[in-house]
Design a protein around this motif. Sequence first.
Motif, PDB file in Angstrom:
ATOM      1  N   PHE A 123     -36.847  44.445   5.388  1.00  0.00           N
ATOM      2  CA  PHE A 123     -37.568  45.663   5.738  1.00  0.00           C
ATOM      3  C   PHE A 123     -36.719  46.619   6.588  1.00  0.00           C
ATOM      4  CE2 PHE A 123     -40.583  42.226   5.154  1.00  0.00           C
ATOM      5  CZ  PHE A 123     -41.479  42.781   4.270  1.00  0.00           C
ATOM      6  N   THR A 124     -35.457  46.258   6.850  1.00  0.00           N
ATOM      7  CA  THR A 124     -34.619  47.083   7.716  1.00  0.00           C
ATOM      8  C   THR A 124     -34.050  48.280   6.964  1.00  0.00           C
ATOM      9  OG1 THR A 124     -32.710  45.676   7.220  1.00  0.00           O
ATOM     10  CG2 THR A 124     -34.013  45.138   9.190  1.00  0.00           C
ATOM     11  N   ASN A 125     -33.568  49.259   7.723  1.00  0.00           N
ATOM     12  CA  ASN A 125     -33.031  50.488   7.135  1.00  0.00           C
ATOM     13  C   ASN A 125     -31.881  50.197   6.162  1.00  0.00           C
ATOM     14  OD1 ASN A 125     -34.794  51.902   8.818  1.00  0.00           O
ATOM     15  ND2 ASN A 125     -33.296  51.995  10.473  1.00  0.00           N
ATOM     16  N   TYR A 126     -31.027  49.261   6.554  1.00  0.00           N
ATOM     17  CA  TYR A 126     -29.864  48.941   5.717  1.00  0.00           C
ATOM     18  C   TYR A 126     -30.291  48.508   4.318  1.00  0.00           C
ATOM     19  CZ  TYR A 126     -25.801  46.346   3.987  1.00  0.00           C
ATOM     20  OH  TYR A 126     -24.786  45.880   3.207  1.00  0.00           O
ATOM     21  N   ASN A 127     -31.274  47.618   4.239  1.00  0.00           N
ATOM     22  CA  ASN A 127     -31.697  47.114   2.934  1.00  0.00           C
ATOM     23  C   ASN A 127     -32.667  48.055   2.216  1.00  0.00           C
ATOM     24  OD1 ASN A 127     -30.413  44.397   2.584  1.00  0.00           O
ATOM     25  ND2 ASN A 127     -31.384  44.053   4.569  1.00  0.00           N
ATOM     26  N   MET A 128     -33.427  48.842   2.973  1.00  0.00           N
ATOM     27  CA  MET A 128     -34.327  49.803   2.336  1.00  0.00           C
ATOM     28  C   MET A 128     -33.543  50.915   1.632  1.00  0.00           C
ATOM     29  SD  MET A 128     -37.568  48.977   2.713  1.00  0.00           S
ATOM     30  CE  MET A 128     -38.458  50.513   2.545  1.00  0.00           C
ATOM     31  N   LEU A 129     -32.338  51.222   2.151  1.00  0.00           N
ATOM     32  CA  LEU A 129     -31.536  52.309   1.584  1.00  0.00           C
ATOM     33  C   LEU A 129     -30.404  51.813   0.687  1.00  0.00           C
ATOM     34  CD1 LEU A 129     -31.264  54.538   4.802  1.00  0.00           C
ATOM     35  CD2 LEU A 129     -32.828  54.812   2.867  1.00  0.00           C
ATOM     36  N   LYS A 130     -30.276  50.501   0.560  1.00  0.00           N
ATOM     37  CA  LYS A 130     -29.194  49.910  -0.245  1.00  0.00           C
ATOM     38  C   LYS A 130     -29.681  49.705  -1.681  1.00  0.00           C
ATOM     39  CE  LYS A 130     -25.179  47.468  -0.395  1.00  0.00           C
ATOM     40  NZ  LYS A 130     -23.869  47.942   0.027  1.00  0.00           N
ATOM     41  N   ASP A 131     -29.076  50.434  -2.617  1.00  0.00           N
ATOM     42  CA  ASP A 131     -29.441  50.328  -4.040  1.00  0.00           C
ATOM     43  C   ASP A 131     -30.957  50.471  -4.201  1.00  0.00           C
ATOM     44  OD1 ASP A 131     -26.722  49.900  -4.523  1.00  0.00           O
ATOM     45  OD2 ASP A 131     -26.928  47.741  -4.203  1.00  0.00           O
ATOM     46  N   ASP A 132     -31.570  49.520  -4.913  1.00  0.00           N
ATOM     47  CA  ASP A 132     -33.027  49.576  -5.112  1.00  0.00           C
ATOM     48  C   ASP A 132     -33.737  48.412  -4.412  1.00  0.00           C
ATOM     49  OD1 ASP A 132     -32.071  47.573  -6.680  1.00  0.00           O
ATOM     50  OD2 ASP A 132     -33.210  48.113  -8.480  1.00  0.00           O
ATOM     51  N   ARG A 133     -33.167  47.952  -3.286  1.00  0.00           N
ATOM     52  CA  ARG A 133     -33.762  46.825  -2.568  1.00  0.00           C
ATOM     53  C   ARG A 133     -35.119  47.173  -1.962  1.00  0.00           C
ATOM     54  NH1 ARG A 133     -28.520  44.452   0.795  1.00  0.00           N
ATOM     55  NH2 ARG A 133     -27.126  44.225  -1.004  1.00  0.00           N
ATOM     56  N   TYR A 134     -35.396  48.480  -1.811  1.00  0.00           N
ATOM     57  CA  TYR A 134     -36.707  48.881  -1.268  1.00  0.00           C
ATOM     58  C   TYR A 134     -37.846  48.365  -2.135  1.00  0.00           C
ATOM     59  CZ  TYR A 134     -36.937  52.397  -4.971  1.00  0.00           C
ATOM     60  OH  TYR A 134     -37.005  53.030  -6.190  1.00  0.00           O
ATOM     61  N   ARG A 135     -37.571  48.135  -3.415  1.00  0.00           N
ATOM     62  CA  ARG A 135     -38.620  47.663  -4.327  1.00  0.00           C
ATOM     63  C   ARG A 135     -39.083  46.254  -3.957  1.00  0.00           C
ATOM     64  NH1 ARG A 135     -36.539  48.284 -10.261  1.00  0.00           N
ATOM     65  NH2 ARG A 135     -38.701  47.626 -10.658  1.00  0.00           N
ATOM     66  N   TYR A 136     -38.177  45.458  -3.388  1.00  0.00           N
ATOM     67  CA  TYR A 136     -38.585  44.128  -2.943  1.00  0.00           C
ATOM     68  C   TYR A 136     -39.559  44.224  -1.778  1.00  0.00           C
ATOM     69  CZ  TYR A 136     -38.438  39.477  -0.890  1.00  0.00           C
ATOM     70  OH  TYR A 136     -38.798  38.256  -0.357  1.00  0.00           O
ATOM     71  N   ALA A 137     -39.254  45.110  -0.803  1.00  0.00           N
ATOM     72  CA  ALA A 137     -40.160  45.308   0.331  1.00  0.00           C
ATOM     73  C   ALA A 137     -41.515  45.820  -0.150  1.00  0.00           C
ATOM     74  CB  ALA A 137     -39.553  46.289   1.326  1.00  0.00           C
ATOM     75  N   LEU A 159     -42.819  41.716 -10.272  1.00  0.00           N
ATOM     76  CA  LEU A 159     -42.328  42.371  -9.066  1.00  0.00           C
ATOM     77  C   LEU A 159     -40.804  42.279  -8.993  1.00  0.00           C
ATOM     78  CD1 LEU A 159     -44.951  41.083  -6.462  1.00  0.00           C
ATOM     79  CD2 LEU A 159     -44.914  43.282  -7.650  1.00  0.00           C
ATOM     80  N   ALA A 160     -40.203  43.260  -8.348  1.00  0.00           N
ATOM     81  CA  ALA A 160     -38.741  43.365  -8.313  1.00  0.00           C
ATOM     82  C   ALA A 160     -38.122  42.350  -7.361  1.00  0.00           C
ATOM     83  CB  ALA A 160     -38.336  44.776  -7.893  1.00  0.00           C
ATOM     84  N   ASN A 161     -37.030  41.718  -7.794  1.00  0.00           N
ATOM     85  CA  ASN A 161     -36.268  40.796  -6.964  1.00  0.00           C
ATOM     86  C   ASN A 161     -35.175  41.567  -6.213  1.00  0.00           C
ATOM     87  OD1 ASN A 161     -37.832  38.757  -8.101  1.00  0.00           O
ATOM     88  ND2 ASN A 161     -36.398  38.508  -9.795  1.00  0.00           N
ATOM     89  N   ALA A 162     -34.464  40.894  -5.340  1.00  0.00           N
ATOM     90  CA  ALA A 162     -33.414  41.582  -4.574  1.00  0.00           C
ATOM     91  C   ALA A 162     -32.399  40.592  -4.053  1.00  0.00           C
ATOM     92  CB  ALA A 162     -34.033  42.365  -3.415  1.00  0.00           C
ATOM     93  N   HIS A 163     -31.193  41.099  -3.805  1.00  0.00           N
ATOM     94  CA  HIS A 163     -30.154  40.342  -3.107  1.00  0.00           C
ATOM     95  C   HIS A 163     -30.056  40.867  -1.685  1.00  0.00           C
ATOM     96  CE1 HIS A 163     -28.941  39.384  -7.264  1.00  0.00           C
ATOM     97  NE2 HIS A 163     -28.424  38.288  -6.719  1.00  0.00           N
ATOM     98  N   ILE A 164     -29.961  39.969  -0.709  1.00  0.00           N
ATOM     99  CA  ILE A 164     -29.780  40.339   0.696  1.00  0.00           C
ATOM    100  C   ILE A 164     -28.410  39.838   1.135  1.00  0.00           C
ATOM    101  CG2 ILE A 164     -30.663  40.143   3.039  1.00  0.00           C
ATOM    102  CD1 ILE A 164     -32.572  41.581   1.199  1.00  0.00           C
ATOM    103  N   ASP A 165     -27.532  40.774   1.503  1.00  0.00           N
ATOM    104  CA  ASP A 165     -26.196  40.350   1.934  1.00  0.00           C
ATOM    105  C   ASP A 165     -26.140  40.238   3.460  1.00  0.00           C
ATOM    106  OD1 ASP A 165     -26.329  42.972   2.638  1.00  0.00           O
ATOM    107  OD2 ASP A 165     -24.565  43.623   1.520  1.00  0.00           O
ATOM    108  N   LYS A 166     -24.960  39.918   3.974  1.00  0.00           N
ATOM    109  CA  LYS A 166     -24.747  39.701   5.409  1.00  0.00           C
ATOM    110  C   LYS A 166     -25.674  38.612   5.948  1.00  0.00           C
ATOM    111  CE  LYS A 166     -23.265  44.494   6.111  1.00  0.00           C
ATOM    112  NZ  LYS A 166     -21.840  44.139   6.114  1.00  0.00           N
ATOM    113  N   ASN A 167     -25.906  37.597   5.130  1.00  0.00           N
ATOM    114  CA  ASN A 167     -26.765  36.468   5.504  1.00  0.00           C
ATOM    115  C   ASN A 167     -25.927  35.207   5.635  1.00  0.00           C
ATOM    116  OD1 ASN A 167     -29.300  37.393   5.921  1.00  0.00           O
ATOM    117  ND2 ASN A 167     -30.214  36.543   4.095  1.00  0.00           N
ATOM    118  N   ALA A 168     -25.848  34.674   6.840  1.00  0.00           N
ATOM    119  CA  ALA A 168     -25.131  33.411   7.026  1.00  0.00           C
ATOM    120  C   ALA A 168     -25.930  32.245   6.457  1.00  0.00           C
ATOM    121  CB  ALA A 168     -24.843  33.176   8.499  1.00  0.00           C
ATOM    122  N   GLY A 169     -27.244  32.454   6.298  1.00  0.00           N
ATOM    123  CA  GLY A 169     -28.119  31.416   5.771  1.00  0.00           C
ATOM    124  C   GLY A 169     -29.510  31.960   5.555  1.00  0.00           C
ATOM    125  N   VAL A 170     -30.407  31.092   5.088  1.00  0.00           N
ATOM    126  CA  VAL A 170     -31.785  31.508   4.830  1.00  0.00           C
ATOM    127  C   VAL A 170     -32.748  30.504   5.464  1.00  0.00           C
ATOM    128  CG1 VAL A 170     -31.232  32.702   2.677  1.00  0.00           C
ATOM    129  CG2 VAL A 170     -31.827  30.262   2.618  1.00  0.00           C
TER     130      VAL A 170
END
Length: 400
Positions: free
Chosen positions: A212-226, A156-167
């Motif tokens: 699952f947000t619009n920003y990450n679904m439309l950013k590069d290929d991050r939709y593959r993680y969702a 399964l595809a991995n992804a980077h999530i930006d604008k994250n102060a922490g996890v």
Amino acid sequence: MRKIWPILLVIIALVITAAIALGIKKTKTVDWEESFNEKSSKPYGVSVFYSELPKLFKNHKIRTVYHTPESYLRANSEDGYGDHVAKGSFIIIGNSDYLGDESVDELLYFVGKGNTLFISDYYFVQKIHDTLQISVDYASTSKDSMSYMAFENKTLANAHIDKNAGVNYFSSFDSINYRILGYTKTDEEHVNFIQIPFGKGHIYLHLEPKAFTNYNMLKDDRYRYAEGVISYLPNADIYFDSYTKIQSSYGDVEKKSNLSWFLEQLSFRWAWYTALVFTVLFMVFNAKRRQRIIKIIKPLPNTTVAFVKTISHLYFDIQDHKNLIHKKITYFLEKIRTDYNLDTSVLNDEFIAKLASKTGKKKEDVKQLIDYINWLKSRNEYFEGNLLTLNKHIETFYSN
């Protein structure tokens, strides 16, 4: 007429000057509020993900749930008042902190009967933590506000999530019986996605709803993680939670008119306003030169039937289900008081027994109608299905 033209030219010049000035000063700001609303096109809405659900779960119904799980699942159970028996996967993305103990119990009962619950949020309500014996902790990112998401399944595809102060991550859980599905990584790798067997069904808990947000679904290929996260859900009907999104302004449902997109375009907006200004000016100056039309007043016909049809169509067109439901209940109870001389202030089992005795109806049918009326009185929101069901119960009461 010649005196009017200078005034019109001055007005035109002022409108054009104002449009140019506002166009230069206008700056668009991006709303980064995490609404997780399925109707919101803002960066942290989930309209893109929501629109893809019918493609991910073909030949299955996607239902949006605007009620608490306690109310919705109980109504759509084998003994409830809903139009079907709820079976499938219940999805909650963000804002899950509204869940009360009774809603959690109803969700767990739903899962125990062989269904699926998926929650993606930063934390879960205490009832879930205590029941499933899990703990969630937080780790800040070291740099660039970037976190890395990965699956245990390497296909399964991995992804980077930006604008994250922490996890957020699971600091403790039953590692023997619970299955690890995914990880998050900043400086260290932590578990952020697990599968929990519960009764005959499964619970999936995920700790990064921004995926699952619009920003990450439309950013590069991050939709593959969702897609990878959702691929663990069974191929069944989907119940998408939207209770908190319509309960407060935090959810921002974004109801817009058909002109909303055009009015967001600066050039079109000022062209529209300019046209409106000149239309008003035309009406003002032109009205002085015309005589009012003398209306022909016809005698009023007997339009009682037409009036009733018009009023009914008016209620139907404005979708005022709440008003109609309250009126139908009021008129029904008034008829009970008039015809059978019964006190309708308390609709309890004693009232049901008296009504069944006086009308000669089956006690089960009377109880079903009165229970449904009590259920409707406890609600704040109503839909067309509620009105149709109430009308069906009342017609059955009078026909049998």
